[in-house]
Structure formats: structure tokens, C-alpha cells
Design an enzyme around this catalytic site. Structure first.
Site, PDB file in Angstrom:
ATOM      1  N   TYR A  75      13.992  -2.420  -3.165  1.00  0.00           N
ATOM      2  CA  TYR A  75      13.070  -2.411  -4.214  1.00  0.00           C
ATOM      3  C   TYR A  75      11.978  -1.570  -3.876  1.00  0.00           C
ATOM      4  O   TYR A  75      11.434  -1.159  -4.969  1.00  0.00           O
ATOM      5  CB  TYR A  75      12.893  -4.101  -4.208  1.00  0.00           C
ATOM      6  CG  TYR A  75      11.756  -4.198  -5.434  1.00  0.00           C
ATOM      7  CD1 TYR A  75      12.062  -3.942  -6.746  1.00  0.00           C
ATOM      8  CD2 TYR A  75      10.362  -4.502  -5.326  1.00  0.00           C
ATOM      9  CE1 TYR A  75      11.158  -4.324  -7.958  1.00  0.00           C
ATOM     10  CE2 TYR A  75       9.581  -4.637  -6.237  1.00  0.00           C
ATOM     11  CZ  TYR A  75      10.119  -4.644  -7.537  1.00  0.00           C
ATOM     12  OH  TYR A  75       9.043  -5.013  -8.575  1.00  0.00           O
ATOM     13  N   GLY A  98       1.266  -0.024  -5.052  1.00  0.00           N
ATOM     14  CA  GLY A  98       0.088  -0.873  -5.132  1.00  0.00           C
ATOM     15  C   GLY A  98      -0.725  -0.208  -6.221  1.00  0.00           C
ATOM     16  O   GLY A  98      -1.071   0.992  -6.544  1.00  0.00           O
ATOM     17  N   CYS A 101       0.771  -1.234   0.042  1.00  0.00           N
ATOM     18  CA  CYS A 101       0.021  -0.024  -0.087  1.00  0.00           C
ATOM     19  C   CYS A 101       0.863   1.111   0.074  1.00  0.00           C
ATOM     20  O   CYS A 101       2.121   1.313   0.398  1.00  0.00           O
ATOM     21  CB  CYS A 101      -0.865   0.125   1.195  1.00  0.00           C
ATOM     22  SG  CYS A 101      -2.053  -1.390   1.558  1.00  0.00           S
ATOM     23  N   ASN A 132      -1.105   1.463   5.632  1.00  0.00           N
ATOM     24  CA  ASN A 132       0.144   0.519   4.844  1.00  0.00           C
ATOM     25  C   ASN A 132       0.563  -0.246   6.059  1.00  0.00           C
ATOM     26  O   ASN A 132       0.920   0.180   6.914  1.00  0.00           O
ATOM     27  CB  ASN A 132       1.068   1.303   4.333  1.00  0.00           C
ATOM     28  CG  ASN A 132       1.954   0.785   3.720  1.00  0.00           C
ATOM     29  OD1 ASN A 132       3.180   1.158   3.713  1.00  0.00           O
ATOM     30  ND2 ASN A 132       1.846  -0.464   3.374  1.00  0.00           N
ATOM     31  N   GLY A 133       0.559  -1.544   5.839  1.00  0.00           N
ATOM     32  CA  GLY A 133       1.286  -2.278   6.773  1.00  0.00           C
ATOM     33  C   GLY A 133       0.316  -3.771   6.943  1.00  0.00           C
ATOM     34  O   GLY A 133      -0.560  -4.072   6.226  1.00  0.00           O
TER      35      GLY A 133
END
Ligand code: SF4
Length: 482
Positions: free
Chosen positions: A260, A40, A10, A114-115
Site C-alpha cells: 500500500y 505524509g 514520512c 523516515n522510520g
């Protein structure tokens, strides 16, 4: 996974103008989540505070597919939250698209997070026993439900958030919009990134600094581990949730952001993503030199590390592998022939750069190794004399439980195979990875520590109860022996 890589789940964004001069908060959120699209690509959404009424629009697809000018022109307001996401395997449908919004006794709430919450299942079960009804299997609904319940018993929303933080475990960077404020908070170890910036009189939270740059906002600073920052008409203020076990930690940002996930032009907790990738390539050249004629990058994720490898080794950097940017995500790969054709259409080789040469190909990481095996094969077919693989991260031996869309150890080549076995399977003449120390040292200037659990199995925020046994001390020892 995308191209055999892990994908971040996310990207979050929030904007709030305490002076209410801003009317185009949703449009800023649109540009913000557009610049976080790499985090995302499955769905996108924005909720705006439109004169006290929360209006949301979300859908499946890229940001440009979900929103058009008409949507944005109707979503006027001084505050907004936005989100892009990649779903967990098995998760799907429009219910799990964020931001999620609810109306509670304490007012309206919209959340973008996010997570991953590792004790979400246990909390969901407890809340159901107390009468809560859940529409989705998503973690953010657990946070929102807990928050709505805690808010009733709290003097202010911030108290309720601190209470939620004491109940949930895992990694999260979250932005919550209420009727009169915007709040950004980060888990006590700061595993997922979150930054705050300012544009004119508006304050902005974003997963990465690239989203601030995209809208012309200036960076204020990263949200600290365990920090809860509120933006309201009263200004900006912080509170903290620092549990005993993290009191002496300066945070553990996900190191894979540097490998990345993050965009190269972002700066996370004080460290430049691009520079860290170049530094890792340099470290790799020092640790694993190779007699070769040219250094090439696995497109596009290995470019910065390959440049670093070339600079440090003195071997020229060359373009050899090209990626076709126009191949659709819907490219059908049902049969073996189609899969082979997919690789050949996706990547092509500059034969004149390759023929008769000893090549070092540098990639950022190897998770499954399928794409790299195909790339090495097409390099050999194009006449490469030798193909050596250098990887700018250590072997990925453990799954991630902190918000990355891959949690199956069976998908991780390095969790079940030795380096030599991987080299043979991939078809390289030699294979070497950078050390974890080399990778950590490459994040020059970073203001916190690292989570490197997919490499070392440390899991600083714990693992889900159902996986705890797998990662008991004995299991870790077994993996070390491998
Ligand atoms: Fe990042 Fe790996 Fe830690 Fe997951 S386990 S948060 S991918 S470093």
C-alpha cells in the site's frame, strides 16, 4: 489511518551538487517531496545550504500549501534536504516538523528521517541524565543529539553516524546535510527504503524512485542495508554498519511498501511496486478463486491487485465503485448521520455495472474494515446479487513499530477476530486473503528479504522494551492459535 488504511509516516529527500553549479537545490527538493506526498500529508519542510548558511522553511499542510514561489526563490543553494510527514498519534505542533537543524561545535546539521527508533525513550533518558535538553518527543531529535555528541569525539561525521547506528535500534532511512556534505544511511536491515540517483552533477537521495523520476534524475541504486553513503567534493564513498545479528541477512524491506505505502510507479530494492501488486492479485485468484460475474477494485488502493485477479481468473474487470477525489480531508464526521453521509459522498456506485451481478471486490489490505463494510453495503444497495471480498495481503494481526502511524493492536480487526468473524462484521458473502508466501513471491526481482512483522509478528529489529512482554513467545503462540 486514512480511509481505514495504515499510513506511512514520512518521505525524505536530499540533493547535493559537489561542483556547486546547482543553485536551485531547494526547488528540486520541493519537486522531490511533492512526489513523495503520499508518504505524509501532515507537514512539509526544506532546509537549504545557502552559501554556508542553513535556511529552513517548514509548516503544517501539504507541500503546495507550505511553499510558494517566494519561499523557493529566496532559498538558493547547492544542497538541500526535504521531508514530508504524518505524525504519530499524540505528536503534533511545529516542533516535530522535519527537517530539524542544529548548530553544534562540529558545525551545522540538518536531518530528515523516515522510520522509528524503538529504544528512543531509553536513549533520551540517558542523554537527559548527561545534561541534554530535548525540545520534542520525536525520534529524529534523539538521533541528532546523539550525533552531535558523538561528532565531538570522532574524526569525521561518518564515524559519528556509525557510532549512532550502533546505539539506536529500529528502522530508519535518514538523510543528513552538513556544511560540506550530504549523507544518506539506512538501518542494518534496510526496513525503510532509500535510493540514490544523479541529475547532471548533483546526487540525490529519496525514499522512492518516483521522486528521482519526477525531477528527471537517473537511478544509481538503492542504498544498501547498513550502508552510509557520503556525497562531498571528494566524490561518493560508502561505509557500513553491519552488526553481528544482521551479518548474514540481505535485508528486510517493509513488505507493506508493496501492499500500500509506495507509489505504484516506484521501484524498491529492484522490484516494481505496480507489478508486485498485479502479481499479488494473480496469486490471490489462484489461491482463492470465486464464481462471479465481475472483478472490481476498492478505489483506489485495490486497482492493480484487482486487475491481476481478473487477468488470472479470466473474469472481466469492471469499474463499479468510484471515489470522489474532491472530498476534503476536513470533512466533518461528528455524528452518525454525518459519518454515513461522508461514506456516501466519498464513494459512489455505477449501478448498471452491479445490478443482479455476483461481484468480487479486491482490496490491498484490511486493517479496521470500516470503509470496506460501507463499500459492500452500498454495492448491495445498488443491486449486487453477491459481494465476495478478496484481500491482496494476509490478515494484519500485529502493530508496526517501524515507522507506520499505528501501533495499537486494538485497532487491528484481525488481531482479535477470526476470518469468519471479520466476514460477518464486514457483510461479505465470502472473504479470503492471499497467503504470506503468495505476497512475498509477488515482489518479483527483489534484491533483499522482507519485513512482514505486521502479518507474522517476527519483528526482526525488535520491539520497544515496554511492549516486549506482549510479543513474547507465548503471546505469539496465542496469536497463531487465533
Ligand atoms: Fe512494514 Fe509491517 Fe514491517 Fe511495519 S511491521 S515495517 S508495516 S512489514
Amino acid at each position: 489511518m486514512s480511509d481505514g488504511k495504515w499510513v506511512e509516516e514520512c518521505g525524505v529527500f536530499g540533493v547535493f551538487d559537489p561542483k556547486k553549479v546547482l543553485h536551485e537545490a531547494a526547488r528540486l527538493a520541493y519537486y522531490g517531496i511533492f512526489s513523495l506526498q503520499h508518504r505524509g500529508q501532515e507537514s512539509a519542510g526544506i532546509v537549504v545550504n545557502h552559501a554556508g548558511q542553513f535556511l529552513g522553511h517548514k509548516g503544517v499542510g501539504l507541500v503546495v500549501d507550505v511553499f510558494d514561489d517566494l519561499h523557493l526563490s529566496m532559498m538558493t543553494g547547492h544542497a538541500a534536504v526535504g521531508h514530508v510527514r504524518f505524525p504519530d498519534p499524540g505528536e503534533g505542533g511545529s516542533d516535530v516538523i522535519q527537517p530539524m537543524q542544529i548548530k553544534s561545535k562540529a558545525g551545522q546539521l540538518a536531518i530528515a528521517t523516515n522510520g522509528s527508533i524503538i529504544n528512543a525513550d531509553e536513549i533520551r533518558t540517558q542523554l537527559k541524565e548527561l545534561g541534554a535538553i530535548f525540545q520534542t518527543t520525536a525520534d529524529f531529535e534523539v538521533i541528532l543529539t546523539l550525533l552531535a555528541r558523538n561528532r565531538i569525539a570522532s574524526d569525521c561525521i561518518e564515524d559519528a553516524i556509525l557510532q549512532v547506528m550502533s546505539e539506536i535500534k529500529g528502522a530508519y532511512s535518514t538523510v543528513i546535510m552538513t556544511d560540506d556534505r550530504l549523507i544518506g544511511f539506512r538501518d542494518p536491515l534496510g526496513i525503510r527504503p532509500l535510493i540514490i540517483g544523479k541529475k547532471d552533477s548533483s546526487y540525490i537521495f529519496a525514499s522512492e524512485s518516483c521522486a528521482l523520476d519526477a525531477i528527471g534524475a537517473e537511478t544509481i541504486r538503492d542504498v544498501l542495508p547498513g550502508e552510509v553513503i557520503t556525497v562531498s567534493e571528494d566524490g561518493l564513498f560508502s561505509r557500513y554498519y553491519i552488526p553481528e545479528e544482521t551479518a548474514h541477512s540481505n535485508g528486510k524491506l517493509c513488505i507493506f511498501e508493496f501492499v500500500y505505502f509506495a507509489r505504484p510507479d516506484s521501484c524498491l530494492d529492484g522490484a516494481s511496486v505496480h507489478q508486485s501488486r498485479v502479481n499479488t492479485g494473480r496469486a490471490l485468484a489462484r489461491e482463492a478463486p470465486c464464481e462471479c460475474d465481475v472483478v472490481v477494485a476498492a478505489p483506489d488502493s485495490g486497482v492493480a491487485a484487482a486487475m491481476g485477479y481478473a487477468m488470472e481468473s479470466g473474469v472481466p474487470y469492471g469499474s463499479a465503485l468510484l471515489k470522489n477525489r474532491y472530498i476534503g480531508r476536513t470533512f466533518i464526521q461528528a455524528t452518525q448521520l454525518q459519518r454515513e453521509m461522508s461514506v456516501r459522498l466519498k464513494f459512489s456506485v455505477l449501478k448498471s455495472e452491479v445490478r443482479g451481478k455476483k461481484i468480487v471486490i479486491v482490496d490491498d489490505s484490511i486493517v479496521r474494515g470500516t470503509t470496506m463494510r460501507n463499500n459492500i453495503q452500498i454495492l448491495r444497495e445498488a443491486g449486487a446479487k453477491e459481494v465476495h471480498l478478496r484481500v491482496a495481503s494476509p490478515p494484519v494481526r500485529f502493530p508496526c513499530y517501524y515507522g507506520v502511524s499505528a501501533s495499537n493492536p486494538d485497532e487491528l480487526t484481525a488481531s482479535r477476530s477470526s476470518v469468519e468473524e471479520i466476514r460477518t462484521a464486514i457483510g461479505a458473502d465470502s472473504l479470503a486473503y492471499v497467503s504470506l508466501e503468495g505476497l512475498k513471491a509477488s515482489t518479483e526481482g527483489i534484491l533483499c528479504g522482507h519485513c512482514a512483522s505486521c502479518f507474522d509478528g517476527a519483528f526482526p529489529a525488535g520491539v520497544p522494551e515496554c511492549h516486549a512482554e506482549i510479543y513474547s513467545a507465548q503471546s505469539l503462540e496465542d496469536n497463531e492459535a487465533k
